[in-house]
Design an enzyme around this catalytic site. Structure first.
Site, mmCIF file in Angstrom:
data_model
loop_
_atom_site.group_PDB
_atom_site.id
_atom_site.type_symbol
_atom_site.label_atom_id
_atom_site.label_comp_id
_atom_site.label_asym_id
_atom_site.label_seq_id
_atom_site.Cartn_x
_atom_site.Cartn_y
_atom_site.Cartn_z
ATOM 1 N N ALA A 59 0.866 -1.169 0.000
ATOM 2 C CA ALA A 59 0.000 0.000 0.000
ATOM 3 C C ALA A 59 0.905 1.221 0.000
ATOM 4 C CB ALA A 59 -0.884 -0.023 1.229
ATOM 5 N N GLY A 102 0.646 -4.808 1.123
ATOM 6 C CA GLY A 102 -0.582 -4.842 0.331
ATOM 7 C C GLY A 102 -0.390 -5.528 -1.011
ATOM 8 N N GLU A 105 -0.813 -9.079 -0.261
ATOM 9 C CA GLU A 105 -2.230 -9.272 0.065
ATOM 10 C C GLU A 105 -3.099 -9.222 -1.196
ATOM 11 O OE1 GLU A 105 -1.619 -6.190 3.066
ATOM 12 O OE2 GLU A 105 -2.719 -7.466 4.452
ATOM 13 N N GLU A 125 4.944 -4.921 7.185
ATOM 14 C CA GLU A 125 4.300 -3.768 7.835
ATOM 15 C C GLU A 125 4.829 -3.531 9.245
ATOM 16 O OE1 GLU A 125 2.670 -6.202 6.193
ATOM 17 O OE2 GLU A 125 1.095 -5.360 4.923
HETATM 18 C C1 LIG Z 1 -1.556 -3.114 3.454
HETATM 19 C C2 LIG Z 1 -0.882 -2.407 4.541
HETATM 20 C C3 LIG Z 1 -1.592 -2.392 5.812
HETATM 21 C C4 LIG Z 1 0.282 -1.775 4.486
HETATM 22 C C5 LIG Z 1 1.328 -1.825 3.469
HETATM 23 O O1 LIG Z 1 1.316 -2.433 2.444
HETATM 24 S S1 LIG Z 1 2.600 -0.848 3.953
HETATM 25 C C6 LIG Z 1 3.817 -1.129 2.733
HETATM 26 C C7 LIG Z 1 4.517 -2.413 2.887
HETATM 27 N N1 LIG Z 1 5.643 -2.437 1.996
HETATM 28 C C8 LIG Z 1 6.849 -2.031 2.358
HETATM 29 O O2 LIG Z 1 7.122 -1.671 3.482
HETATM 30 C C9 LIG Z 1 7.911 -2.039 1.261
HETATM 31 C C10 LIG Z 1 8.365 -0.612 0.991
HETATM 32 N N2 LIG Z 1 9.374 -0.584 -0.058
HETATM 33 C C11 LIG Z 1 10.653 -0.985 0.145
HETATM 34 O O3 LIG Z 1 11.035 -1.468 1.195
HETATM 35 C C12 LIG Z 1 11.590 -0.818 -1.010
HETATM 36 O O4 LIG Z 1 11.020 0.094 -1.917
HETATM 37 C C13 LIG Z 1 11.887 -2.139 -1.752
HETATM 38 C C14 LIG Z 1 12.716 -3.080 -0.847
HETATM 39 C C15 LIG Z 1 10.615 -2.852 -2.186
HETATM 40 C C16 LIG Z 1 12.713 -1.842 -3.046
HETATM 41 O O5 LIG Z 1 13.846 -1.067 -2.719
HETATM 42 P P1 LIG Z 1 14.643 -0.280 -3.882
HETATM 43 O O6 LIG Z 1 15.787 0.337 -3.214
HETATM 44 O O7 LIG Z 1 14.902 -1.197 -5.018
HETATM 45 O O8 LIG Z 1 13.613 0.807 -4.423
HETATM 46 P P2 LIG Z 1 13.174 2.174 -3.718
HETATM 47 O O9 LIG Z 1 14.113 3.261 -4.143
HETATM 48 O O10 LIG Z 1 12.985 1.961 -2.253
HETATM 49 O O11 LIG Z 1 11.731 2.410 -4.346
HETATM 50 C C17 LIG Z 1 11.521 3.019 -5.617
HETATM 51 C C18 LIG Z 1 10.415 4.054 -5.465
HETATM 52 O O12 LIG Z 1 9.217 3.390 -5.053
HETATM 53 C C19 LIG Z 1 8.720 3.987 -3.867
HETATM 54 N N3 LIG Z 1 8.010 2.982 -3.052
HETATM 55 C C20 LIG Z 1 8.374 1.709 -2.849
HETATM 56 N N4 LIG Z 1 7.487 1.100 -2.050
HETATM 57 C C21 LIG Z 1 6.567 2.026 -1.723
HETATM 58 C C22 LIG Z 1 5.397 1.988 -0.920
HETATM 59 N N5 LIG Z 1 4.954 0.864 -0.334
HETATM 60 N N6 LIG Z 1 4.691 3.137 -0.800
HETATM 61 C C23 LIG Z 1 5.081 4.258 -1.412
HETATM 62 N N7 LIG Z 1 6.168 4.351 -2.216
HETATM 63 C C24 LIG Z 1 6.905 3.237 -2.359
HETATM 64 C C25 LIG Z 1 9.950 4.517 -3.181
HETATM 65 O O13 LIG Z 1 9.608 5.492 -2.240
HETATM 66 C C26 LIG Z 1 10.736 5.060 -4.366
HETATM 67 O O14 LIG Z 1 10.162 6.279 -4.784
HETATM 68 P P3 LIG Z 1 11.007 7.656 -4.596
HETATM 69 O O15 LIG Z 1 12.303 7.434 -5.301
HETATM 70 O O16 LIG Z 1 10.121 8.710 -5.206
HETATM 71 O O17 LIG Z 1 11.163 7.823 -3.113
#
Ligand SMILES: CC(C)=CC(=O)SCCNC(=O)CCNC(=O)[C@H](O)C(C)(C)COP(=O)(O)OP(=O)(O)OC[C@H]1O[C@@H](n2cnc3c(N)ncnc32)[C@H](O)[C@@H]1OP(=O)(O)O
Length: 251
Positions: A59, A102, A105, A125
């Site tokens: 998400a 998400g 999920e 999460e």
């Molecule tokens: C359903 C519920 C209750 C909650 C959720 O789903 S909370 C989210 C759970 N997911 C995470 O915690 C994963 C978050 N993402 C990461 O840990 C990393 O992005 C990665 C390990 C998947 C990949 O790392 P990598 O270094 O290859 O890439 P990034 O530079 O980190 O990401 C690229 C770009 O995407 C944006 N991003 C990634 N995931 C999310 C997210 N879940 N929400 C919003 N944005 C996300 C990340 O910020 C980056 O964008 P910017 O360069 O503009 O910051």
């Protein structure tokens, strides 16, 4: 985002720059697209996929991070997304790369998951100070059992494709470059069967998660009986007897 390949619908999540982080706009688009396909008599199965690097990394953290409890509760955040679990036609998730939070999920809301060999599943999460909120604690536990679900939800560790297949989270693992084509092939196979039979089969398998054994077996028997009201049952059994391929009319 939406394509048709004969009787199969293909929906591709289209925020690759944010690793398909699921925000309200993207999810509204997805729910609307698959709901339209669900109502279309010409569609027999749907594939949902993402990009090579990410099915969906969760998400959208940035969209919800500043929300208060009342924002989340009043909007009943994620409720609308649950509509995906009420689709009647079979849905396959084709997962390449990250399927986290998400994203995992969402994949689990599909009827089954075909994973690329680069897939990584996780419910991280806990690292954000929250827990799964789109059904992860329930569907992951049903899929992989308590021990692995607890491990993933409490530590936030990722599961690779091989472990996911071994644990029953995914139905098959294929080379990452072929995951969409493999899922489309499976969807085409499903869509070539009798649509009423496929829909009833989906209902019957899903009933196993909602009902006790005796009630579930009775439900199965009753819906099995009901298929004898379809033209496709007559055609399927006639085709077998006449040693030819059936020509289902999906009614
Ligand atoms: C359903 C519920 C209750 C909650 C959720 O789903 S909370 C989210 C759970 N997911 C995470 O915690 C994963 C978050 N993402 C990461 O840990 C990393 O992005 C990665 C390990 C998947 C990949 O790392 P990598 O270094 O290859 O890439 P990034 O530079 O980190 O990401 C690229 C770009 O995407 C944006 N991003 C990634 N995931 C999310 C997210 N879940 N929400 C919003 N944005 C996300 C990340 O910020 C980056 O964008 P910017 O360069 O503009 O910051």
């Amino acid at each position: 985002m939406v394509e048709r390949r004969g009787r199969v619908g293909l929906v591709t999540l289209n925020r690759p720059s944010a690793l398909n982080a699921l925000n309200t706009a993207l999810m509204n688009e997805l729910v609307e697209a698959v709901t339209d396909m669900d109502r279309d008599p010409g569609v027999g199965a749907v594939v949902i996929t993402g990009s090579a690097k990410a099915f969906a990394a969760g998400a959208d953290i940035k969209e919800m991070s500043a929300n208060t409890y009342m924002d989340m509760y009043a909007a009943d955040w994620f409720r609308h997304w649950e509509d995906l679990t009420r689709l009647r036609i079979p849905v396959i998730a084709a997962v390449s790369g990250f399927a986290l939070g998400g994203g995992c999920e969402l994949a689990m809301m599909a009827d089954f998951i075909i994973a690329g060999d680069n897939a990584k599943f996780g419910q991280p999460e806990i690292n954000l100070g929250v827990i799964p909120g789109m059904g992860g604690s329930q569907r992951l536990t049903r899929a992989v059992g308590k021990a692995k679900a607890m491990d993933m939800v409490l530590t936030g560790r990722f599961m690779d494709a091989e472990e996911a297949e071994r644990s029953g989270l995914v139905s098959r693992v294929v080379p990452a470059a072929e995951v969409v084509e493999e899922a489309l092939k499976a969807a085409e196979t499903i869509a070539s069967k009798s649509k009423p039979a496929a829909m009833v089969a989906k209902e019957a398998v899903n009933a196993a998660f909602e009902m006790g054994l005796a009630q579930g077996v009775l439900f199965e028997r009753r819906v099995f009986h009901s298929l004898f009201a379809t033209e496709d049952q007559k055609e399927g059994m006639a085709a077998f007897t006449e040693k030819r391929e059936p020509e289902f009319k999906h009614r």
